[in-house]
Design a protein around this motif. Structure first.
Motif, mmCIF file in Angstrom:
data_model
loop_
_atom_site.group_PDB
_atom_site.id
_atom_site.type_symbol
_atom_site.label_atom_id
_atom_site.label_comp_id
_atom_site.label_asym_id
_atom_site.label_seq_id
_atom_site.Cartn_x
_atom_site.Cartn_y
_atom_site.Cartn_z
ATOM 1 N N ASP A 251 69.537 68.189 71.109
ATOM 2 C CA ASP A 251 69.753 66.857 71.671
ATOM 3 C C ASP A 251 68.449 66.056 71.544
ATOM 4 O OD1 ASP A 251 69.888 64.620 73.386
ATOM 5 O OD2 ASP A 251 71.385 65.606 74.642
ATOM 6 N N PRO A 252 68.422 64.969 70.748
ATOM 7 C CA PRO A 252 67.176 64.218 70.529
ATOM 8 C C PRO A 252 66.539 63.702 71.803
ATOM 9 C CG PRO A 252 68.823 63.609 68.908
ATOM 10 C CD PRO A 252 69.531 64.462 69.921
ATOM 11 N N SER A 253 67.354 63.251 72.755
ATOM 12 C CA SER A 253 66.778 62.685 73.985
ATOM 13 C C SER A 253 66.071 63.765 74.802
ATOM 14 C CB SER A 253 67.864 62.014 74.829
ATOM 15 O OG SER A 253 68.849 62.960 75.229
ATOM 16 N N LYS A 254 66.657 64.958 74.869
ATOM 17 C CA LYS A 254 66.020 66.055 75.611
ATOM 18 C C LYS A 254 64.741 66.512 74.913
ATOM 19 C CE LYS A 254 70.256 67.815 77.773
ATOM 20 N NZ LYS A 254 71.175 68.960 77.912
ATOM 21 N N LEU A 255 64.797 66.579 73.592
ATOM 22 C CA LEU A 255 63.610 66.976 72.844
ATOM 23 C C LEU A 255 62.502 65.936 72.977
ATOM 24 C CD1 LEU A 255 65.452 68.325 69.682
ATOM 25 C CD2 LEU A 255 64.048 69.686 71.246
ATOM 26 N N GLU A 256 62.882 64.650 72.984
ATOM 27 C CA GLU A 256 61.897 63.584 73.176
ATOM 28 C C GLU A 256 61.228 63.719 74.537
ATOM 29 O OE1 GLU A 256 59.664 60.398 71.927
ATOM 30 O OE2 GLU A 256 61.272 61.329 70.759
ATOM 31 N N ASN A 257 62.014 64.054 75.556
ATOM 32 C CA ASN A 257 61.460 64.233 76.903
ATOM 33 C C ASN A 257 60.469 65.404 76.938
ATOM 34 O OD1 ASN A 257 62.892 62.115 78.010
ATOM 35 N ND2 ASN A 257 64.618 63.392 78.651
ATOM 36 N N ILE A 258 60.834 66.503 76.268
ATOM 37 C CA ILE A 258 59.938 67.668 76.236
ATOM 38 C C ILE A 258 58.624 67.305 75.550
ATOM 39 C CG2 ILE A 258 59.605 69.963 75.223
ATOM 40 C CD1 ILE A 258 62.602 70.442 75.644
ATOM 41 N N ALA A 259 58.722 66.630 74.397
ATOM 42 C CA ALA A 259 57.518 66.260 73.648
ATOM 43 C C ALA A 259 56.637 65.312 74.463
ATOM 44 C CB ALA A 259 57.916 65.619 72.325
ATOM 45 N N ASN A 260 57.236 64.320 75.091
ATOM 46 C CA ASN A 260 56.454 63.365 75.884
ATOM 47 C C ASN A 260 55.785 64.044 77.075
ATOM 48 O OD1 ASN A 260 57.068 61.237 74.182
ATOM 49 N ND2 ASN A 260 58.866 60.600 75.363
ATOM 50 N N ARG A 261 56.516 64.968 77.706
ATOM 51 C CA ARG A 261 55.933 65.686 78.845
ATOM 52 C C ARG A 261 54.751 66.533 78.385
ATOM 53 N NH1 ARG A 261 60.246 67.674 80.471
ATOM 54 N NH2 ARG A 261 60.103 69.911 80.077
ATOM 55 N N LEU A 262 54.898 67.182 77.235
ATOM 56 C CA LEU A 262 53.792 67.959 76.670
ATOM 57 C C LEU A 262 52.566 67.085 76.442
ATOM 58 C CD1 LEU A 262 55.492 70.219 73.941
ATOM 59 C CD2 LEU A 262 54.120 71.020 75.866
ATOM 60 N N ILE A 263 52.790 65.967 75.778
ATOM 61 C CA ILE A 263 51.670 65.082 75.438
ATOM 62 C C ILE A 263 50.989 64.559 76.700
ATOM 63 C CG2 ILE A 263 51.076 62.875 74.348
ATOM 64 C CD1 ILE A 263 53.358 63.498 72.315
ATOM 65 N N GLN A 264 51.788 64.176 77.693
ATOM 66 C CA GLN A 264 51.212 63.666 78.944
ATOM 67 C C GLN A 264 50.366 64.731 79.630
ATOM 68 O OE1 GLN A 264 54.552 62.278 81.226
ATOM 69 N NE2 GLN A 264 54.997 60.574 79.823
ATOM 70 N N LYS A 265 50.850 65.952 79.667
ATOM 71 C CA LYS A 265 50.103 67.028 80.314
ATOM 72 C C LYS A 265 48.799 67.332 79.555
ATOM 73 C CE LYS A 265 53.656 69.702 82.789
ATOM 74 N NZ LYS A 265 52.880 70.001 84.008
ATOM 75 N N LEU A 266 48.889 67.291 78.220
ATOM 76 C CA LEU A 266 47.711 67.630 77.424
ATOM 77 C C LEU A 266 46.665 66.522 77.422
ATOM 78 C CD1 LEU A 266 49.381 69.420 74.374
ATOM 79 C CD2 LEU A 266 48.213 70.447 76.330
ATOM 80 N N GLU A 267 47.055 65.325 77.793
ATOM 81 C CA GLU A 267 46.085 64.231 77.886
ATOM 82 C C GLU A 267 45.318 64.241 79.201
ATOM 83 O OE1 GLU A 267 48.360 60.726 77.063
ATOM 84 O OE2 GLU A 267 48.074 60.889 74.886
ATOM 85 N N GLN A 268 45.730 65.100 80.111
ATOM 86 C CA GLN A 268 44.987 65.227 81.368
ATOM 87 C C GLN A 268 43.697 66.000 81.098
ATOM 88 O OE1 GLN A 268 47.618 67.085 84.201
ATOM 89 N NE2 GLN A 268 49.160 65.470 84.021
#
Length: 329
Positions: A251-268
């Motif tokens: 599901d593209p929307s779920k995968l987009e959410n996972i990727a965005n959450r990853l990026i946000q966490k890694l930018e901390q």
């Protein structure tokens, strides 16, 4: 000449499974091991043929029959349960009775287990003692072998686990990914392959040292595990590159959410020895679904193209593979 009591005492020491009968077939003495087999029985004065049932020779039914078979092997069983099999040889006595030296024969191991016997229940010169020692040695050897096999199996499992694990991060390595990816493709599974690459990681290594870089990679691994499910596979493919195999998730929307959450966490910011390490991440995803199935190399290539499109678009973002990326690549 020994008295009956002396004969009984002497026999008990050297033949703990003996029986002495008088001319009428009454038991006048029984060895301590036999008594242990039937502790409730009143041995002294009991009728031999009420305690034992003769099985061979079949014609032996009386004391006279037994005396006439002196020196021959007799086969008998206890009349009561359990009807343990015994073997005996009779020697006539001057008073008209007989001395029977008994043994378990080949059923000794079963008898030892049934009656909880030990080496103390047998004559020191009895071959049973040797057999019990051999059984004990065999049991000890088998237990040692079992323990060794368990250690070897554990070592094998540990070696296999180590062969498929990235030692720094604890994630799966490239070899493990190849196995998992091949298995998923062969099974016709639908899944997503997400390629994650760290942004600005080189600056951390250059300015703060490789120890800081290692700490960052370990934190990245922790984030990848936190943002995925147990059914997914997180892989460090080398350096600061990671791949996620997201089983059953297209599901593209779920995968987009996972990727965005990853990026946000890694930018901390990531703390290291009182300082903060600042990185980001870019990600590219391709979907394994529909027919015909694409091979592993194709899927990895597509995710790579999406990843580098994300980097070229400004980093810190996620893109899905699109066919037009082939031209740009």
């Amino acid at each position: 000449m020994m008295t009956p009591q002396q004969l009984s005492d002497f026999a008990s020491k050297i033949c703990p499974m003996h029986v002495i009968i008088d001319a009428s077939g009454k038991i006048t003495s029984a060895g301590p091991t036999l008594r242990k087999l039937r502790p409730e029985l009143e041995w002294d004065g009991a009728d031999f043929f009420a305690v034992f049932t003769m099985s061979r020779p079949r014609w032996v039914r009386t004391v006279k029959d037994m005396l006439s078979s002196a020196g021959a092997k007799l086969h008998m069983n206890f009349d009561s349960e359990p009807q343990t099999g015994l073997k005996a040889v009779l020697a006539p006595l001057p008073d008209g009775g007989g001395f029977l030296n008994m043994s378990f024969g080949i059923s000794v191991l079963e008898a030892v287990q049934d009656y909880d016997l030990t080496s103390a229940d047998f004559s020191p010169t009895d071959l049973t003692i040797e057999m019990l020692y051999l059984v004990e040695a065999k049991s000890a050897a088998m237990e040692a072998s079992r323990q060794l096999n368990m250690r070897l199996q554990g070592a094998k499992i540990a070696a296999e686990e180590q062969a498929f694990t990235d030692t720094l991060t604890g994630l799966k390595n490239r070899r493990a990914m190849d196995h998992v990816l091949a298995r998923m493709i062969a099974a016709g599974r639908e899944f997503a392959l997400m390629h994650v690459d760290l942004d600005f990681f080189k600056q951390v290594n250059d300015t703060m040292g490789h120890a800081a870089g290692d700490a960052v990679l370990q934190r990245v691994a922790q984030v990848l595990v936190e943002c995925t499910r147990d059914a997914d596979t997180a892989v460090r493919v080398g350096g600061d590159e990671f791949i996620l195999l997201l089983d059953g998730l297209t599901d593209p929307s779920k995968l987009e959410n996972i990727a965005n959450r990853l990026i946000q966490k890694l930018e901390q910011p990531i703390p290291f020895e009182g300082k903060m390490c600042q990185i980001s991440a870019s990600a590219g995803t391709t979907l394994a679904k529909g027919a015909p199935p694409r091979d592993a190399a194709t899927l990895i290539h597509e995710a790579d193209l999406a990843l580098y499109a994300a980097k070229n678009a400004g980093r810190g973002r996620h893109l899905f593979y699109q066919p037009h990326m082939e031209m740009a690549g």
